[in-house]
Design a protein around this motif. Sequence first.
Motif, PDB file in Angstrom:
ATOM      1  N   GLY A   1     -20.973 -19.648  -8.185  1.00 37.87           N
ATOM      2  CA  GLY A   1     -20.243 -20.840  -7.799  1.00 37.87           C
ATOM      3  C   GLY A   1     -18.868 -20.591  -7.217  1.00 37.87           C
ATOM      4  N   ARG A   2     -18.442 -19.327  -7.167  1.00 41.32           N
ATOM      5  CA  ARG A   2     -17.115 -19.025  -6.610  1.00 41.32           C
ATOM      6  C   ARG A   2     -17.215 -18.720  -5.116  1.00 41.32           C
ATOM      7  NH1 ARG A   2     -14.304 -14.413 -10.019  1.00 41.32           N
ATOM      8  NH2 ARG A   2     -16.398 -13.490  -9.918  1.00 41.32           N
ATOM      9  N   THR A   3     -16.139 -18.976  -4.413  1.00 35.51           N
ATOM     10  CA  THR A   3     -16.051 -18.633  -3.004  1.00 35.51           C
ATOM     11  C   THR A   3     -15.661 -17.171  -2.876  1.00 35.51           C
ATOM     12  OG1 THR A   3     -15.410 -20.885  -2.397  1.00 35.51           O
ATOM     13  CG2 THR A   3     -14.831 -19.131  -0.860  1.00 35.51           C
ATOM     14  N   THR A   4     -16.441 -16.400  -2.111  1.00 39.07           N
ATOM     15  CA  THR A   4     -16.125 -14.980  -1.959  1.00 39.07           C
ATOM     16  C   THR A   4     -15.099 -14.806  -0.849  1.00 39.07           C
ATOM     17  OG1 THR A   4     -18.028 -14.712  -0.479  1.00 39.07           O
ATOM     18  CG2 THR A   4     -18.355 -14.161  -2.787  1.00 39.07           C
ATOM     19  N   VAL A   5     -14.013 -14.124  -1.196  1.00 41.51           N
ATOM     20  CA  VAL A   5     -12.896 -13.915  -0.282  1.00 41.51           C
ATOM     21  C   VAL A   5     -12.756 -12.422  -0.015  1.00 41.51           C
ATOM     22  CG1 VAL A   5     -10.430 -14.267   0.129  1.00 41.51           C
ATOM     23  CG2 VAL A   5     -11.726 -15.931  -1.235  1.00 41.51           C
ATOM     24  N   GLY A   6     -12.995 -12.027   1.224  1.00 43.49           N
ATOM     25  CA  GLY A   6     -12.775 -10.635   1.585  1.00 43.49           C
ATOM     26  C   GLY A   6     -11.294 -10.364   1.764  1.00 43.49           C
ATOM     27  N   ILE A   7     -10.751  -9.524   0.903  1.00 45.14           N
ATOM     28  CA  ILE A   7      -9.332  -9.149   0.983  1.00 45.14           C
ATOM     29  C   ILE A   7      -9.260  -7.856   1.790  1.00 45.14           C
ATOM     30  CG2 ILE A   7      -7.247  -8.559  -0.290  1.00 45.14           C
ATOM     31  CD1 ILE A   7      -8.126 -11.399  -0.787  1.00 45.14           C
ATOM     32  N   LEU A   8      -8.822  -7.973   3.032  1.00 46.50           N
ATOM     33  CA  LEU A   8      -8.807  -6.837   3.952  1.00 46.50           C
ATOM     34  C   LEU A   8      -7.393  -6.281   4.020  1.00 46.50           C
ATOM     35  CD1 LEU A   8     -10.618  -5.273   5.950  1.00 46.50           C
ATOM     36  CD2 LEU A   8     -10.034  -6.986   7.681  1.00 46.50           C
ATOM     37  N   PHE A   9      -7.233  -4.994   3.703  1.00 48.64           N
ATOM     38  CA  PHE A   9      -5.889  -4.420   3.615  1.00 48.64           C
ATOM     39  C   PHE A   9      -5.875  -2.986   4.132  1.00 48.64           C
ATOM     40  CE2 PHE A   9      -8.003  -3.393  -0.363  1.00 48.64           C
ATOM     41  CZ  PHE A   9      -7.657  -2.068  -0.583  1.00 48.64           C
ATOM     42  N   GLY A  10      -4.687  -2.442   4.311  1.00 50.02           N
ATOM     43  CA  GLY A  10      -4.517  -1.070   4.795  1.00 50.02           C
ATOM     44  C   GLY A  10      -4.309  -1.063   6.295  1.00 50.02           C
ATOM     45  N   GLY A  11      -5.155  -0.311   6.999  1.00 49.99           N
ATOM     46  CA  GLY A  11      -5.077  -0.275   8.451  1.00 49.99           C
ATOM     47  C   GLY A  11      -4.432   0.976   8.994  1.00 49.99           C
ATOM     48  N   VAL A  12      -4.447   1.096  10.307  1.00 48.50           N
ATOM     49  CA  VAL A  12      -4.002   2.322  10.971  1.00 48.50           C
ATOM     50  C   VAL A  12      -2.568   2.228  11.491  1.00 48.50           C
ATOM     51  CG1 VAL A  12      -6.366   2.860  11.659  1.00 48.50           C
ATOM     52  CG2 VAL A  12      -4.893   1.615  13.249  1.00 48.50           C
ATOM     53  N   SER A  13      -1.913   1.095  11.308  1.00 50.42           N
ATOM     54  CA  SER A  13      -0.561   0.942  11.843  1.00 50.42           C
ATOM     55  C   SER A  13       0.463   1.579  10.909  1.00 50.42           C
ATOM     56  CB  SER A  13      -0.228  -0.536  12.052  1.00 50.42           C
ATOM     57  OG  SER A  13       0.227  -1.134  10.849  1.00 50.42           O
ATOM     58  N   SER A  14       1.707   1.612  11.374  1.00 52.60           N
ATOM     59  CA  SER A  14       2.800   2.153  10.561  1.00 52.60           C
ATOM     60  C   SER A  14       3.105   1.264   9.364  1.00 52.60           C
ATOM     61  CB  SER A  14       4.061   2.316  11.422  1.00 52.60           C
ATOM     62  OG  SER A  14       4.428   1.083  12.009  1.00 52.60           O
ATOM     63  N   GLU A  15       2.516   0.079   9.317  1.00 54.21           N
ATOM     64  CA  GLU A  15       2.737  -0.846   8.207  1.00 54.21           C
ATOM     65  C   GLU A  15       1.604  -0.809   7.182  1.00 54.21           C
ATOM     66  OE1 GLU A  15       4.706  -4.684   9.623  1.00 54.21           O
ATOM     67  OE2 GLU A  15       3.829  -3.901  11.465  1.00 54.21           O
ATOM     68  N   HIS A  16       0.866   0.282   7.166  1.00 48.09           N
ATOM     69  CA  HIS A  16      -0.259   0.460   6.241  1.00 48.09           C
ATOM     70  C   HIS A  16       0.142   0.190   4.789  1.00 48.09           C
ATOM     71  CE1 HIS A  16      -3.919   2.618   4.678  1.00 48.09           C
ATOM     72  NE2 HIS A  16      -3.087   2.914   3.693  1.00 48.09           N
ATOM     73  N   SER A  17       1.201   0.827   4.354  1.00 53.55           N
ATOM     74  CA  SER A  17       1.609   0.713   2.945  1.00 53.55           C
ATOM     75  C   SER A  17       2.023  -0.703   2.594  1.00 53.55           C
ATOM     76  CB  SER A  17       2.752   1.686   2.651  1.00 53.55           C
ATOM     77  OG  SER A  17       2.335   3.026   2.852  1.00 53.55           O
ATOM     78  N   ILE A  18       2.703  -1.379   3.514  1.00 52.63           N
ATOM     79  CA  ILE A  18       3.135  -2.748   3.255  1.00 52.63           C
ATOM     80  C   ILE A  18       1.924  -3.648   3.070  1.00 52.63           C
ATOM     81  CG2 ILE A  18       4.517  -4.665   4.129  1.00 52.63           C
ATOM     82  CD1 ILE A  18       5.961  -1.961   3.351  1.00 52.63           C
ATOM     83  N   SER A  19       0.850  -3.376   3.800  1.00 47.04           N
ATOM     84  CA  SER A  19      -0.369  -4.157   3.651  1.00 47.04           C
ATOM     85  C   SER A  19      -0.934  -4.025   2.242  1.00 47.04           C
ATOM     86  CB  SER A  19      -1.400  -3.700   4.690  1.00 47.04           C
ATOM     87  OG  SER A  19      -2.619  -4.367   4.508  1.00 47.04           O
ATOM     88  N   LEU A  20      -0.885  -2.820   1.678  1.00 49.04           N
ATOM     89  CA  LEU A  20      -1.367  -2.633   0.305  1.00 49.04           C
ATOM     90  C   LEU A  20      -0.523  -3.424  -0.686  1.00 49.04           C
ATOM     91  CD1 LEU A  20      -2.834  -0.227   1.750  1.00 49.04           C
ATOM     92  CD2 LEU A  20      -2.518   1.063  -0.366  1.00 49.04           C
ATOM     93  N   ILE A  21       0.785  -3.413  -0.480  1.00 57.42           N
ATOM     94  CA  ILE A  21       1.683  -4.153  -1.368  1.00 57.42           C
ATOM     95  C   ILE A  21       1.403  -5.654  -1.253  1.00 57.42           C
ATOM     96  CG2 ILE A  21       4.089  -4.657  -1.890  1.00 57.42           C
ATOM     97  CD1 ILE A  21       4.769  -1.866  -0.707  1.00 57.42           C
ATOM     98  N   THR A  22       1.169  -6.108  -0.024  1.00 58.45           N
ATOM     99  CA  THR A  22       0.828  -7.507   0.206  1.00 58.45           C
ATOM    100  C   THR A  22      -0.470  -7.872  -0.518  1.00 58.45           C
ATOM    101  OG1 THR A  22       1.950  -7.599   2.347  1.00 58.45           O
ATOM    102  CG2 THR A  22       0.212  -9.194   1.971  1.00 58.45           C
TER     103      THR A  22
END
Length: 375
Positions: free
Chosen positions: A8-29
Amino acid sequence: MTTNADNGRTTVGILFGGVSSEHSISLITAKGVLGVLDHEKYEPVLIGITPAGTWHLSSEEELGRLMDGVALPRFTGEGPQVSLPMGDPSEGLSLKYDDASFETGPHLDVVFPLLHGPFGEDGTVQGLLELAGLRYVGAGVTASAVGMDKHFMKIAFESAGLEVGPYTVVTARDWANDRAGAIERIKKLQLPVFVKPARAGSSMGITRIEDWADLDEAIQSAQKLDPKLVVEEGISGREIECAVLDGFGHEMPQASHPGEIEMVGDEHVFYDFEAKYVETASSELRCPADLPQDVQDSIRDKAVQAFLALDGEGLSRCDFFYTDDGRVVINEVNTMPGFTPISMYGMMWAESGIGYGELVDRLIRLALDREPGLR
């Protein structure tokens, strides 16, 4: 609202990381969003992208381990590789293991792409999600691309009648074929100037120069992140930010109270990467900013105008200068602003009456309310 039929829950894909210089900030987000996500209502499915660009199924436990005691974490991808179901979002994710075996994973009702910078916030991933027929949080392909590129962003703002500061653009072709001409254009600007990668965020690769002798080094530094640069004339004034949140259906977007970052100490001459994410004691937020009410109203109006100029969706953070002579000059927008514990977007909305958890919930509901494809 679509739901996972099993629980009964809505599945939410949490997409994080990436190849940019802001990779680490994405993890913190991602960690910040997961911390306030209503797990009774939403079932998170974590998908991390390594700095090399491979997609892997992850977990809240793995993300927590990566964050333990590390200021700037990196996602290395311990789980199976992930592929999206192209064309039929009702199908589950395709999971590939180290032994080359495959398994069908969970299906996604909506994706929250918590990616910052190129190859995540710039329309590339948004295009992939559109091809997969998946709903997702935030701006669409065009708005994401224009919002990532400081050159075309300024063109959109100017077209909408918003005032931008003096600037010039230097492409790799300019620098290779007519360096003297590029330098001549730059030197028509008044010092100090800011040399910026056109398509980077979080103040990465930005140099403030007060002497033309430092120009070449600043350009080389910025070109490490992007072959296209924007050089902006420094504007004498206060840096004011404003958060925008979309409305449902054809409702108009809302703007938060404007906020102002006040630097503490002498270490930072502008609100740079270190001040945003590392040395948290070096900056403080004042929201609402100490401005006359008519100026606050003007900034909020212009933030919505900027959102609409880019054909934005979901959210944005808009940055302005309030000049010494009383003008409101737009600097840039961010179509996927950070959600770290000290990020401006969430704090401004908290001060405007919408808490962090409520904000995340509304962004997901906005995405579920929007059909994939042209709209």
